[in-house]
Enzyme design. Structure first.
Site: not given
Ligand code: CTP
Length: 388
Positions: A197-200, A263
């Site tokens: 995943g990502n931090r968005s 994102a």
């Protein structure tokens, strides 16, 4: 002008609700006070009725049914819990169950009560149902305690109410327009419980959805694992993975405005394990395959008059140039450039600082809250829409 039901519950901050009534009446609203027995220990119901210029003996029920908005300030921990669980044991909680429009509450309580997991769970329930909270704020409380628990100032509550009312108004620069916004960050499963995943957080996309709503648009929000609540009034479609986001975005590709703020993962595991993978002491090699670039796919089939907005999260020098190149490559009308190398803006932050790139030039938006940045982006969108 709106018909406002104003609930006042028992706390020392009840005296500040008098100022709130004044502000609302001055702004032209029709205020019907609903004062609980607890609140009457601090300020009499007559005071509120006098300030609202209403006679207390008037039957409140017709107003309960046709109110545009319910505001409760101050909201005690007890009434907050009653609201969260749908109790209806006084006129205020009955009204809250009968009411169908937006609800704005201004909690006020001792900081330890506010922090208690029971209160926080109740707050989460209310938020999940679209209830808007303003405050509580940090400060010194009547008992001398310091911490988060003070009611937001009446001016701030009145301002939030205006925002909420504006959001529900059909007229506005984007009235009659459909707006599709993607927000958050996708998660690509590697097994049944793990993901890439990502931090968005989704804050920027949600701010854009709120602003589009305030301008009268019909808004659909594609939410990819949002860590902030989706605003009430938008159509929320959950799109946790890149594949789901791609499918739902392309199904709605005819929107007048599409803003790709999410994102989206560029790669996903080729063959995620169906079960939870147990450790076996061996290295685990994952093969990743590229996902579809949704923005580029939308750009390739863009219809005349449609406005397509992309984001370019760039890192380090030359970022602006790369963002410009991205706009052309993906067929976007606007690209919002932000520098993700800076920790104070962008990913998971309250504020952002961006440059909006279009064919006709660039507009720098100085560091501001994401709602203000959203307003600047939608100003540019409106300009392009008006140019056809
Ligand atoms: N985007 C998309 N689909 C993807 C990846 C990105 O629609 N699979 C969109 C994003 O929503 C954003 C824009 O493309 O609006 C830019 O994303 P960004 O990650 O900055 O750029 P990339 O295209 O991934 O380029 P790179 O990672 O090479 O910088």
């Amino acid at each position: 002008m709106a018909r406002v039901l104003l609930g006042v519950t028992g706390g020392i901050a009840a005296y500040k609700a008098c100022t709130l009534v004044r502000l609302l009446v001055r702004a032209g609203h029709e205020v019907t006070p609903l004062v609980t027995a607890g609140a009457e220990r601090f300020v009499s119901a007559e005071t509120f009725h006098a300030l609202a210029r209403r006679s207390p003996e008037r039957d409140a029920y017709p107003h309960l049914e046709r109110a545009d908005v319910l505001v409760i300030a101050p909201l005690t921990a007890n009434t907050l819990a009653r609201l969260a669980h749908g109790l209806a044991d006084d006129v205020l909680t009955e009204a809250a169950l009968a009411h169908r429009g937006p609800v704005l509450v201004a909690p006020a309580m001792n900081p330890r009560m506010w922090e208690h997991p029971a209160t926080q769970a109740n707050v989460a329930l209310l938020r999940a149902r679209g209830v808007e909270l303003v405050g509580p704020v940090e400060g010194e409380l009547a008992e001398g305690d310091v911490g988060v628990g003070r009611m937001a100032e009446p001016e701030e509550i009145a301002a939030r109410l205006e925002e909420l009312l504006a959001a529900g108004r059909p007229e506005g620069a984007l009235a009659g327009r459909t707006v599709l916004v993607s927000a958050g960050g996708t998660r690509e499963p590697i097994d049944a419980v793990r993901f890439i995943g990502n931090r968005s957080s989704g804050r920027m996309g949600v701010a854009l959805a709120v602003e589009a709503l305030a301008r009268g648009a019909d808004v659909t929000l594609l939410g990819a694992n949002l860590s902030v609540p989706a605003p009430s009034g938008v159509r929320l479609v959950e799109t946790p993975t890149a594949a789901e986001l791609e499918r739902e975005a392309l199904a709605r590709a005819d929107a007048d405005v599409v803003v790709m703020a999410a994102a989206v993962a560029d790669y996903r595991p080729v063959a995620p394990c169906e079960d939870k993978r147990s450790k076996d002491g061996q290295p685990w090699t994952l093969e990743l395959e590229p996902t579809t670039d949704v923005l580029a796919a939308l750009g390739a089939q863009k219809r005349k008059g449609q406005v397509l907005v992309g984001f370019a999260a760039e890192h380090g020098p030359g970022g602006l140039e790369r963002a410009r190149e991205k706009a052309v490559r993906k067929g976007a009308d606007l690209v919002v450039f932000n520098d993700v190398a800076r920790p104070d803006i962008g990913f998971d932050a309250e504020e952002n600082e961006v440059v909006i790139l279009s064919r006709s030039g660039e507009r720098a938006v100085p560091k501001a809250r994401k709602r203000e940045v959203a307003a600047a982006i939608l100003d540019e969108v409106e300009r392009l829409l008006s140019e056809g």
